[in-house]
Design a protein around this motif. Structure first.
Motif, short mmCIF file in Angstrom:
data_model
loop_
_atom_site.label_atom_id
_atom_site.label_comp_id
_atom_site.label_asym_id
_atom_site.label_seq_id
_atom_site.Cartn_x
_atom_site.Cartn_y
_atom_site.Cartn_z
N ASN A 334 0.83 -1.20 0.00
CA ASN A 334 0.00 0.00 0.00
C ASN A 334 0.87 1.26 0.00
O ASN A 334 0.69 2.17 -0.82
CB ASN A 334 -0.91 -0.05 1.24
CG ASN A 334 -1.76 1.19 1.44
OD1 ASN A 334 -1.28 2.31 1.34
ND2 ASN A 334 -3.02 0.99 1.77
N HIS A 338 2.10 1.74 -4.05
CA HIS A 338 1.02 2.59 -4.54
C HIS A 338 1.17 4.05 -4.11
O HIS A 338 1.11 4.95 -4.95
CB HIS A 338 -0.33 2.04 -4.09
CG HIS A 338 -0.66 0.71 -4.70
ND1 HIS A 338 -1.00 0.57 -6.03
CD2 HIS A 338 -0.67 -0.54 -4.17
CE1 HIS A 338 -1.22 -0.70 -6.30
NE2 HIS A 338 -1.04 -1.40 -5.18
N PRO A 371 3.08 -0.80 -9.43
CA PRO A 371 1.68 -1.26 -9.46
C PRO A 371 1.31 -1.85 -10.82
O PRO A 371 1.83 -1.44 -11.86
CB PRO A 371 0.89 0.02 -9.17
CG PRO A 371 1.80 1.13 -9.54
CD PRO A 371 3.19 0.66 -9.28
N ASP A 416 -1.18 6.52 -11.95
CA ASP A 416 -1.28 5.58 -10.83
C ASP A 416 -0.50 6.02 -9.60
O ASP A 416 -0.51 5.33 -8.57
CB ASP A 416 -0.86 4.17 -11.25
CG ASP A 416 0.60 4.09 -11.71
OD1 ASP A 416 1.38 5.03 -11.46
OD2 ASP A 416 0.97 3.06 -12.32
#
Length: 608
Positions: A334, A338, A371, A416
């Motif tokens: 996470n 990301h 990602p 992203d």
């Protein structure tokens, strides 16, 4: 720069050390010190000595002999305490030296040295690379009256300590008592941080020893010396402690020097005694006990209000450590993959050290991971916001310690690495007052009652939707449901009245923070459109939009300092035992027809 620490003068220093055996220097020290030797302390003064001198790398026997001589001299001066440098008995220059000089606590020679302390009443603090069953530690042995009072193991290891020399970090800051004073030790790099010293001070220590073994590149030595001294001045004056530093002197390696600068500082941060640079010397300071007992004339720790102490404690422990490798991998993915967190931000969120973050990333296969590309038919990516990085740019005083259990990151479809943080709910007001706030700012009704709300986490379903629920101390419960789709994110809030009274004025603040979305971080409302129930923000290039809406709507607005968007709803009045609901929406748009996009969203059925 002091010429004695410059790169140009270092060769002269090395030549002089090379011509003269180190034992001769020690003899000269003790011979010349006889005429300078202070008498035993008058009255009730505390006498503290620190040794600055040469450590023979890996030569335990030679260093032990030096330590014995130093102890004898300190005793002759009437010292109550004497401290020697970091890893003095073993050496610290290389892994080979450390391994040769390292000893376990039951080593016969070391045991003999400890037993010898029965002949006097001094406390002796000496550094050792300590062999233990579970590994190697950079330790200070605290010795008194023929026995080992205890051991302090260096907590804040450097990269060299850990990766080159193989030391393990300590896990405790013990405080000792002798000669009517509580005292503790930290080691070298520990002094770059307030934490270990503060833990000692909060346990009542007023005397702090700080052994070092600084062999530094000649070109940076003077800057290092100033930084280290200033750290100790800060610890002494802020924590109101007498701080005694013992360091080595050394210049037998090309381009590297051990400069010394040992000292004893008062609680005002001023030197009581100091050795200076590049000299082998036993420094002795008479410390008036009043310095250890009387608070500074300018401040007393007892003046700090309870709320500030509490907030500091909460901020230092705001991290949430993942339980086990499965949870750790989820959160690291996470944060690192990301959210693109730096190791320091991951550390703030998890409580792991920066090195532990790096080690775990490698071990769990996340180092360098990227990602997976999102396909257009897939739902927008929504993840719990992990904390560790403030979701605002400004108005930070209005959101101290933001709680992550109400915050979700919604990633943009065009980048992203860009995301907005949805705080749902940020705040809930009622006729009872402010019953919930997702950060520290305006007091909640629970703060006045001294009731702390427990930490919670989002629950994620297999379809990617998230659910959060909280029950307040008076029985009111509320929750959020968030479901992503390819075109947007449907959101819902509910509130159940578990009290015996009718609830009115149930206003809600739901915040969409824009700092994490590239092109949306301008601190202005000029790029925003407020058309209830819709609030929208335009990117700097004018091609993209973030849109949010809630109903029943009571206000649309934005805070330019954060920057953020608000479409704030209001629950209907709620009778006891009743549940009321709100509906919300968030989406992204690329184009220049915002009116047409809002009409399309209207027809999507998000209110249902």
């Amino acid at each position: 720069m002091d010429p004695r620490t410059s790169g140009e003068s270092a060769p002269c220093r090395r030549e002089r050390w090379g011509r003269r055996p180190r034992w001769v220097l020690l003899v000269l020290l003790l011979a010349t010190s006889a005429s300078l030797r202070p008498a035993r302390a008058a009255g009730d003064d505390l006498v503290v000595s620190v040794y600055q001198g040469v450590c023979r790398e890996g030569d335990f026997a030679a260093n032990l002999a030096t330590a014995r001589t130093v102890v004898e001299e300190a005793h002759a001066r009437g010292s109550h305490f004497v401290a020697l440098p970091e890893c003095f008995l073993s050496g610290y220059e290389s892994v080979e030296a450390v391994q040769r000089g390292a000893r376990p606590l039951d080593d016969p020679e070391l045991a003999g040295f400890i037993e010898e302390s029965a002949s006097h009443e001094m406390v002796v603090l000496v550094g050792l690379a300590r062999k233990a069953k579970d590994g190697l530690y950079n330790s200070v042995l605290v010795i008194a009256r023929g026995r080992l009072l205890g051991v302090y193991d260096k907590v804040m290891l450097t990269g060299g300590d850990r990766e080159v020399l193989g030391f393990k970090p300590g896990t405790a800051v013990p405080v000792f008592s002798a000669h009517g004073v509580r005292f503790a030790a930290i080691i070298c790099h520990d002094s770059s941080f307030p934490h270990a010293a503060m833990v000692a001070r909060l346990q009542g220590a007023t005397l702090l020893f700080s052994p070092h073994n600084n062999e530094i590149g000649a070109e940076v030595a003077d800057g290092h010396r100033l930084a280290v001294r200033n750290c100790h001045v800060g610890l002494a004056s802020q924590l109101k402690m007498v701080v005694a530093r013992a360091n080595i002197v050394k210049s037998d390696r090309e381009g590297r020097i051990g400069y010394g600068d040992s000292f004893v500082l008062s609680p005002q941060g001023t030197p009581i005694a100091e050795a200076g640079l590049f000299r082998t010397e036993l420094v002795t300071a008479r410390v008036a006990r009043s310095l250890l007992e009387t608070p500074s004339a300018w401040a007393d720790d007892g003046e700090v209000p309870a709320w500030l102490r509490t907030q500091l404690a909460q901020m230092l422990t705001e991290f949430r450590r993942p339980p086990g490798d499965a949870a750790l991998k989820t959160w690291l993915e996470n944060m690192i993959v990301h959210h693109r967190f730096a190791p320091r931000e991951v550390s703030a969120a998890t409580g792991l050290t920066i090195q532990e973050v790096r080690d775990a990333s490698r071990r769990l296969g996340l180092e360098g991971a990227k990602p997976e590309p999102r396909r257009p038919e897939e739902p927008l990516l929504v993840l719990p916001y992990p904390g560790g990085r403030h979701p605002r740019i400004g108005f930070l005083d209005g959101a101290v310690m933001p709680q992550r259990e109400t915050k979700l990151s919604v990633f943009t479809p065009w980048d992203d690495a860009s995301y907005v943080v949805v705080d749902v709910p940020e705040a809930v007001f009622s006729n009872l007052g402010l019953i919930y706030l997702a950060h520290t700012h305006v007091p909640m009704i629970w703060d006045a009652k001294g009731v702390a709300l427990p930490r919670l986490e989002w629950r994620r379903d297999e379809d990617g939707s998230f659910h959060g629920e909280r029950t307040l101390p008076n029985g009111i419960a509320f929750g959020a449901d968030v479901a992503p789709s390819p075109s947007g994110v449907r959101m819902g809030l509910w509130l159940r009245n578990g009290t015996d009274e009718r609830l009115t004025g149930l206003r809600v603040q739901n915040c969409v923070m824009l700092a994490g979305a590239r092109g949306f971080a301008a601190q202005t409302n000029a790029n925003k459109v407020f058309r209830a129930p819709y609030a929208a923000a335009r990117s700097q290039d004018g091609r993209r939009w973030v849109v949010t809406a809630w109903e029943p709507n009571q206000r649309c607005w934005g805070n330019p300092d954060c920057p953020c968007l608000h479409s704030d709803p209001q629950f209907p009045d709620c009778e006891p035992g009743e549940t009321v609901r709100l509906r919300g929406w968030l989406s992204f748009y690329e184009g220049d027809d915002l009116d047409g996009e809002l009409e399309r969203i209207d027809q999507s059925g998000w209110r249902e």
